[in-house]
Scaffold this motif. Structure first.
Motif, mmCIF file in Angstrom:
data_model
loop_
_atom_site.group_PDB
_atom_site.id
_atom_site.type_symbol
_atom_site.label_atom_id
_atom_site.label_comp_id
_atom_site.label_asym_id
_atom_site.label_seq_id
_atom_site.Cartn_x
_atom_site.Cartn_y
_atom_site.Cartn_z
ATOM 1 N N GLY A 125 26.459 -0.771 10.388
ATOM 2 C CA GLY A 125 26.768 -2.182 10.599
ATOM 3 C C GLY A 125 26.177 -3.091 9.546
ATOM 4 N N ILE A 126 25.802 -2.515 8.402
ATOM 5 C CA ILE A 126 25.199 -3.276 7.305
ATOM 6 C C ILE A 126 26.304 -3.797 6.389
ATOM 7 N N ASP A 127 26.196 -5.056 5.977
ATOM 8 C CA ASP A 127 27.187 -5.639 5.074
ATOM 9 C C ASP A 127 27.112 -4.995 3.693
ATOM 10 N N VAL A 128 28.260 -4.924 3.014
ATOM 11 C CA VAL A 128 28.328 -4.379 1.664
ATOM 12 C C VAL A 128 28.912 -5.447 0.741
ATOM 13 N N VAL A 129 28.213 -5.717 -0.351
ATOM 14 C CA VAL A 129 28.622 -6.737 -1.320
ATOM 15 C C VAL A 129 28.920 -6.038 -2.644
ATOM 16 N N ALA A 130 30.131 -6.231 -3.151
ATOM 17 C CA ALA A 130 30.522 -5.557 -4.391
ATOM 18 C C ALA A 130 31.243 -6.527 -5.312
ATOM 19 N N GLY A 131 31.110 -6.293 -6.611
ATOM 20 C CA GLY A 131 31.786 -7.124 -7.607
ATOM 21 C C GLY A 131 32.800 -6.342 -8.405
ATOM 22 N N LEU A 132 33.375 -5.326 -7.810
ATOM 23 C CA LEU A 132 34.304 -4.455 -8.512
ATOM 24 C C LEU A 132 35.731 -4.999 -8.451
ATOM 25 N N HIS A 133 36.590 -4.445 -9.318
ATOM 26 C CA HIS A 133 38.020 -4.740 -9.204
ATOM 27 C C HIS A 133 38.654 -3.905 -8.089
ATOM 28 N N ASP A 134 38.067 -2.754 -7.768
ATOM 29 C CA ASP A 134 38.485 -1.987 -6.598
ATOM 30 C C ASP A 134 37.890 -2.662 -5.365
ATOM 31 N N PHE A 135 38.687 -3.399 -4.626
ATOM 32 C CA PHE A 135 38.180 -4.156 -3.490
ATOM 33 C C PHE A 135 37.878 -3.234 -2.308
ATOM 34 N N LEU A 136 36.694 -3.414 -1.731
ATOM 35 C CA LEU A 136 36.304 -2.617 -0.572
ATOM 36 C C LEU A 136 37.262 -2.826 0.589
ATOM 37 N N ARG A 137 37.700 -4.054 0.779
ATOM 38 C CA ARG A 137 38.571 -4.374 1.910
ATOM 39 C C ARG A 137 39.945 -3.732 1.793
ATOM 40 N N ASP A 138 40.322 -3.277 0.599
ATOM 41 C CA ASP A 138 41.610 -2.618 0.411
ATOM 42 C C ASP A 138 41.519 -1.112 0.624
ATOM 43 N N ASP A 139 40.308 -0.612 0.873
ATOM 44 C CA ASP A 139 40.097 0.816 1.107
ATOM 45 C C ASP A 139 40.222 1.083 2.604
ATOM 46 N N ASP A 140 41.211 1.853 3.007
ATOM 47 C CA ASP A 140 41.472 2.073 4.433
ATOM 48 C C ASP A 140 40.280 2.687 5.161
ATOM 49 N N GLU A 141 39.621 3.646 4.520
ATOM 50 C CA GLU A 141 38.470 4.290 5.158
ATOM 51 C C GLU A 141 37.365 3.267 5.441
ATOM 52 N N PHE A 142 37.047 2.454 4.449
ATOM 53 C CA PHE A 142 35.986 1.467 4.619
ATOM 54 C C PHE A 142 36.395 0.389 5.631
ATOM 55 N N SER A 143 37.624 -0.081 5.533
ATOM 56 C CA SER A 143 38.070 -1.162 6.422
ATOM 57 C C SER A 143 38.060 -0.733 7.884
ATOM 58 N N LEU A 144 38.538 0.456 8.170
ATOM 59 C CA LEU A 144 38.552 0.941 9.552
ATOM 60 C C LEU A 144 37.135 1.097 10.088
ATOM 61 N N ALA A 145 36.253 1.653 9.248
ATOM 62 C CA ALA A 145 34.861 1.851 9.679
ATOM 63 C C ALA A 145 34.175 0.506 9.899
ATOM 64 N N ALA A 146 34.451 -0.467 9.035
ATOM 65 C CA ALA A 146 33.830 -1.784 9.163
ATOM 66 C C ALA A 146 34.318 -2.504 10.409
ATOM 67 N N ALA A 147 35.590 -2.344 10.730
ATOM 68 C CA ALA A 147 36.121 -2.962 11.945
ATOM 69 C C ALA A 147 35.423 -2.421 13.179
ATOM 70 N N ALA A 148 35.045 -1.149 13.141
ATOM 71 C CA ALA A 148 34.381 -0.536 14.291
ATOM 72 C C ALA A 148 32.908 -0.903 14.378
ATOM 73 N N SER A 149 32.241 -1.077 13.215
ATOM 74 C CA SER A 149 30.786 -1.286 13.218
ATOM 75 C C SER A 149 30.378 -2.754 13.138
ATOM 76 N N GLY A 150 31.298 -3.610 12.691
ATOM 77 C CA GLY A 150 30.955 -5.014 12.490
ATOM 78 C C GLY A 150 30.414 -5.318 11.108
ATOM 79 N N SER A 151 30.373 -4.332 10.232
ATOM 80 C CA SER A 151 29.931 -4.553 8.855
ATOM 81 C C SER A 151 30.931 -5.438 8.123
ATOM 82 N N ARG A 152 30.425 -6.384 7.311
ATOM 83 C CA ARG A 152 31.294 -7.219 6.488
ATOM 84 C C ARG A 152 31.430 -6.606 5.101
ATOM 85 N N LEU A 153 32.660 -6.511 4.615
ATOM 86 C CA LEU A 153 32.934 -6.026 3.269
ATOM 87 C C LEU A 153 33.225 -7.240 2.401
ATOM 88 N N ILE A 154 32.328 -7.527 1.463
ATOM 89 C CA ILE A 154 32.395 -8.761 0.681
ATOM 90 C C ILE A 154 32.709 -8.411 -0.770
#
Length: 374
Positions: A125-154
C-alpha cells in the motif's frame, strides 16, 4: 555546503489544465520516509535522479534500494546522503511512505529489475513516484495491484498540456534566467537549483522552475517539458513562467541541447516559451562527443554562446551571462585550470556550482537585473 529540500520547497504548482484531472500532481513534498530505488546495475553515476534526491531531499530519505551496489551507505555510493543505508530488499525498511524511482534511463524505459521493488511497494500500500516515460498507471499488473492495496501510482511526466504559446508579455519586474547546455545531462538542473539557492540566501525573491522529472521530484512542482506534445512545448513553458512571474527572479531549468539531433526540439521550444533575459551555459569539461550519439562531435563553447543568444533574442533580448562548468571528470587542480581557461576565452564568469558554489553566477544575475529591470 549543506543543502536541504526545505530551501527549495514551495507550494506545489498545479497547472490549470490539470485541475480535477487524474494527471494533477499530488503534494510530493508530503512524503517524509522515502525509499529511493536505483538501477540495480552497479552504476551510481547513471542514477542522476537518485543523486539529486540525496542531495536535496536527504532528510526525507530513509534508504536507497539496490541489491547490486557494493556499498553500505548512500554517501559511499553517491557522494551524498551520508549514512543513509543501502538496502537489498524493500522488506529491510520500516514504515516507508513512498518509493521514488531514482533512475533516468535513455528513453525513459522502466528497467526490468525494478519491477519487483515496485510490486513489493504496491502490495504494502506504499505510493510509488516515477519520472519515466513508461507510465506506471499504464501497466496492467501495477494498476490492478494498486487498486487492491490503495497504493497511488504517481507518474510525474504525465500531463495534460494543450496550450500553444501566445508571445505573452511577462511582468516587467520579473527577471528570467534560463540554463542551457552544450549537451544532455551536463548539470542544468543542479546549476538551476544551486543558483536559486544562492540568490535566496542573499534575500532575493527567487524561484526555481523545474522542467524535468528530477527537478519536479525534488521541488514538488513544475512541468515535464520533454513529455509535452511538441506543438504545446512553447505554450507550456510560457504558462509556467506566467504562473510564477510575481517573483523577482525565475531560474528556469533547461533541457537537452539546441544542437543535439535527438532533443533539440524541446530545447528550442523551452527557450522560446520561457523568453529569458539571461542565459547560463552549462557544459561538462572533457566531454567531446554527444550523449548517445558518440559519432557526433560537440562544437566549441563559443559557438554555443552565439547560437543560444541568436535563438533567444528572436523572442526577447537576451545574452549569456555566465558558465556553469561540470568538472566531475577533473581533479581540483585541473578544474581550476579549466575554469580560468574558459573564463579568459569567453570573457564570462565560470564556476562549478558543486565545487565552488554558485555565488559568481548569482553576482552575474544581480548585475544583469540592475541593467534590465527599471
Amino acid at each position: 555546503m549543506s543543502q536541504t529540500i526545505s530551501d527549495l520547497q514551495t507550494p506545489p504548482f498545479v497547472p490549470p489544465s490539470a485541475v480535477d484531472n487524474a494527471d494533477a500532481l499530488p503534494d510530493l513534498m508530503s512524503y517524509r520516509r522515502i525509499v529511493v530505488a536505483t538501477d540495480f546495475a552497479n552504476a551510481p553515476q547513471s542514477s542522476k535522479t537518485a543523486w539529486s534526491l540525496l542531495r536535496y531531499r536527504r532528510d526525507d530519505i530513509v534508504a536507497v534500494l539496490d541489491p547490486e551496489l557494493p556499498f553500505a551507505t548512500a554517501g559511499d555510493a553517491f557522494g551524498h546522503g551520508g549514512s543513509i543505508p543501502i538496502v537489498r530488499s524493500f522488506d529491510e525498511v520500516a514504515t516507508p511512505d513512498a518509493l521514488f524511482i531514482g533512475v533516468s534511463p535513455a528513453g525513459g524505459r522502466l528497467p526490468r529489475p525494478l519491477r519487483s521493488a515496485i510490486a513489493a511497494s504496491i502490495r504494502e500500500g506504499i505510493d510509488v513516484v516515477a519520472g519515466l516515460h513508461d507510465f506506471l498507471r499504464d501497466d496492467d499488473e501495477f494498476s490492478l495491484a494498486a487498486a487492491a492495496s490503495g497504493s497511488r501510482l504517481i507518474d510525474v511526466r504525465r500531463n495534460s498540456e494543450r496550450t500553444t504559446a501566445t508571445g505573452a508579455s511577462f511582468r516587467p519586474g520579473c527577471l528570467r534566467i534560463h540554463t542551457v547546455g552544450h549537451d544532455c545531462s551536463v548539470g542544468k538542473m543542479v546549476a538551476s537549483a544551486e543558483i536559486d539557492l544562492a540568490l535566496r540566501r542573499r534575500g532575493v525573491d527567487s524561484k526555481f522552475l523545474a522542467t524535468g522529472q528530477t527537478g519536479i521530484m525534488i521541488s514538488g512542482a513544475g512541468i515535464p517539458i520533454d513529455c509535452v506534445v511538441s506543438d504545446f512545448v512553447n505554450g507550456a513553458a510560457e504558462r509556467l513562467v506566467l504562473e510564477h512571474d510575481e517573483h523577482d527572479v525565475l531560474v528556469i531549468e533547461g533541457q537537452g541541447s539546441a544542437v543535439h539531433p535527438a532533443y533539440s526540439g524541446v530545447t528550442v521550444g523551452l527557450l522560446h516559451g520561457a523568453a529569458p533575459d539571461g542565459l547560463i551555459l552549462c557544459y561538462e569539461a572533457g566531454r567531446q562527443r554527444m550523449k548517445g550519439l558518440e559519432h557526433i562531435k560537440i562544437p566549441p563553447l563559443e559557438k554555443f554562446v552565439s547560437l543560444y543568444e541568436t535563438l533567444a533574442t528572436f523572442r526577447n533580448p537576451c545574452r549569456v551571462i555566465g558558465i556553469a562548468m561540470n568538472s566531475r571528470r577533473l581533479d581540483s587542480d585541473a578544474a581550476d585550470i579549466e575554469r580560468e581557461r574558459v573564463s579568459a576565452e569567453l570573457g564570462l564568469p565560470v564556476c562549478d556550482v558543486c565545487r565552488d558554489g554558485a555565488d559568481l553566477l548569482a553576482d552575474a544575475i544581480l548585475s544583469l537585473r540592475e541593467s534590465v529591470i527599471r
